[in-house]
Design a protein around this motif. Structure first.
Motif, PDB file in Angstrom:
ATOM      1  N   GLU A 147       0.826  -1.211   0.000  1.00  0.00           N
ATOM      2  CA  GLU A 147       0.000   0.000   0.000  1.00  0.00           C
ATOM      3  C   GLU A 147       0.857   1.257   0.000  1.00  0.00           C
ATOM      4  OE1 GLU A 147      -3.247   2.305   2.784  1.00  0.00           O
ATOM      5  OE2 GLU A 147      -3.058   0.136   2.990  1.00  0.00           O
ATOM      6  N   LEU A 148       1.899   1.273   0.836  1.00  0.00           N
ATOM      7  CA  LEU A 148       2.797   2.435   0.863  1.00  0.00           C
ATOM      8  C   LEU A 148       3.543   2.594  -0.455  1.00  0.00           C
ATOM      9  CD1 LEU A 148       4.293   2.356   4.468  1.00  0.00           C
ATOM     10  CD2 LEU A 148       2.758   4.066   3.492  1.00  0.00           C
ATOM     11  N   THR A 149       3.933   1.496  -1.064  1.00  0.00           N
ATOM     12  CA  THR A 149       4.618   1.569  -2.360  1.00  0.00           C
ATOM     13  C   THR A 149       3.697   2.200  -3.404  1.00  0.00           C
ATOM     14  OG1 THR A 149       6.003  -0.321  -1.811  1.00  0.00           O
ATOM     15  CG2 THR A 149       5.788   0.226  -4.149  1.00  0.00           C
ATOM     16  N   ARG A 150       2.427   1.803  -3.418  1.00  0.00           N
ATOM     17  CA  ARG A 150       1.448   2.407  -4.339  1.00  0.00           C
ATOM     18  C   ARG A 150       1.307   3.904  -4.057  1.00  0.00           C
ATOM     19  NH1 ARG A 150      -1.172  -2.133  -3.710  1.00  0.00           N
ATOM     20  NH2 ARG A 150      -2.473  -1.387  -2.008  1.00  0.00           N
ATOM     21  N   GLU A 151       1.213   4.263  -2.784  1.00  0.00           N
ATOM     22  CA  GLU A 151       1.095   5.677  -2.421  1.00  0.00           C
ATOM     23  C   GLU A 151       2.328   6.467  -2.862  1.00  0.00           C
ATOM     24  OE1 GLU A 151       0.294   6.043   1.770  1.00  0.00           O
ATOM     25  OE2 GLU A 151      -1.579   4.898   1.604  1.00  0.00           O
ATOM     26  N   GLN A 152       3.512   5.863  -2.689  1.00  0.00           N
ATOM     27  CA  GLN A 152       4.741   6.535  -3.131  1.00  0.00           C
ATOM     28  C   GLN A 152       4.717   6.750  -4.646  1.00  0.00           C
ATOM     29  OE1 GLN A 152       7.684   3.801  -1.524  1.00  0.00           O
ATOM     30  NE2 GLN A 152       8.457   5.440  -0.215  1.00  0.00           N
ATOM     31  N   ARG A 153       4.377   5.718  -5.394  1.00  0.00           N
ATOM     32  CA  ARG A 153       4.330   5.847  -6.860  1.00  0.00           C
ATOM     33  C   ARG A 153       3.359   6.946  -7.264  1.00  0.00           C
ATOM     34  NH1 ARG A 153       6.949   2.404  -9.906  1.00  0.00           N
ATOM     35  NH2 ARG A 153       5.749   2.874 -11.770  1.00  0.00           N
ATOM     36  N   ASP A 154       2.171   6.935  -6.651  1.00  0.00           N
ATOM     37  CA  ASP A 154       1.166   7.951  -6.983  1.00  0.00           C
ATOM     38  C   ASP A 154       1.663   9.343  -6.610  1.00  0.00           C
ATOM     39  OD1 ASP A 154      -0.457   5.867  -7.847  1.00  0.00           O
ATOM     40  OD2 ASP A 154      -1.806   5.952  -6.106  1.00  0.00           O
ATOM     41  N   GLY A 155       2.258   9.467  -5.433  1.00  0.00           N
ATOM     42  CA  GLY A 155       2.749  10.762  -4.980  1.00  0.00           C
ATOM     43  C   GLY A 155       3.876  11.305  -5.849  1.00  0.00           C
ATOM     44  N   TRP A 156       4.838  10.442  -6.180  1.00  0.00           N
ATOM     45  CA  TRP A 156       5.947  10.890  -7.028  1.00  0.00           C
ATOM     46  C   TRP A 156       5.465  11.207  -8.439  1.00  0.00           C
ATOM     47  CZ3 TRP A 156      10.040  12.948  -5.183  1.00  0.00           C
ATOM     48  CH2 TRP A 156      10.577  12.534  -3.965  1.00  0.00           C
TER      49      TRP A 156
END
Length: 165
Positions: free
Chosen positions: A40-49
């Motif tokens: 979930e955090l990896t998805r959030e990081q990808r979306d944020g970046w």
């Protein structure tokens, strides 16, 4: 070392470097690995970046040595509206490159951004337990501004400011 604007093609390398840096500094601050790395955090990081790279009012810069991403800088308007200020959202350096000038080079890039934009103040937040980052910013002229917000492991994020002549 080259410092250049990030592109969507950099996304995988950005997320990888960001994750490794987070594991190093949050882990050193006592945060368990499962709170630092999960799908979930990896998805959030990808979306944020992705959003940051695409945003016209934000800048994401990559520090590259011999074709390899070794550092990141994200900056733009402050989260809290403030005249004549920019926010240094993040500096991340590959933990294998800590202490070799990558962070200082990226910090200098942020200061040039303030100068180019005619801005007098830089603002940032740093996790209280990230003692390495706290010391880095203090060495570079940042001072606590008295603001905080909740952070992981019951340790707040601390607000800091730096005037730019």
């Amino acid at each position: 070392m080259d410092v250049r604007e990030a592109t969507p093609a950099d996304l995988d390398d950005i997320v990888d470097l960001h994750t490794r840096a987070r594991v190093a500094y949050y882990g050193a601050g006592g945060l368990p690995a499962e709170e630092i790395v999960n799908p979930e955090l990896t998805r959030e990081q990808r979306d944020g970046w992705t959003a940051a790279i695409d945003a016209p009012h934000k800048h994401v810069c990559c520090a590259v040595i011999d074709g390899r991403l070794v550092g990141l800088l994200a900056m733009g308007p402050p989260h809290t509206p403030e005249a004549s200020a920019a926010q240094l959202y993040q500096i991340h350096v590959d933990p294998d490159r800590w202490g070799r000038g990558v962070g200082s080079t990226l910090h200098g890039h942020f200061l040039r951004h303030l100068e180019t934009e005619g801005l007098a103040v830089g603002v940032l937040e740093v996790w209280e337990r990230n003692t390495r980052a706290c010391a880095f910013y203090t060495r570079h002229g940042w001072r606590p501004d008295g603001t905080t917000r909740p952070g992981p492991a019951a340790a707040p994020y601390l607000g800091m400011r730096r005037s730019h002549p």
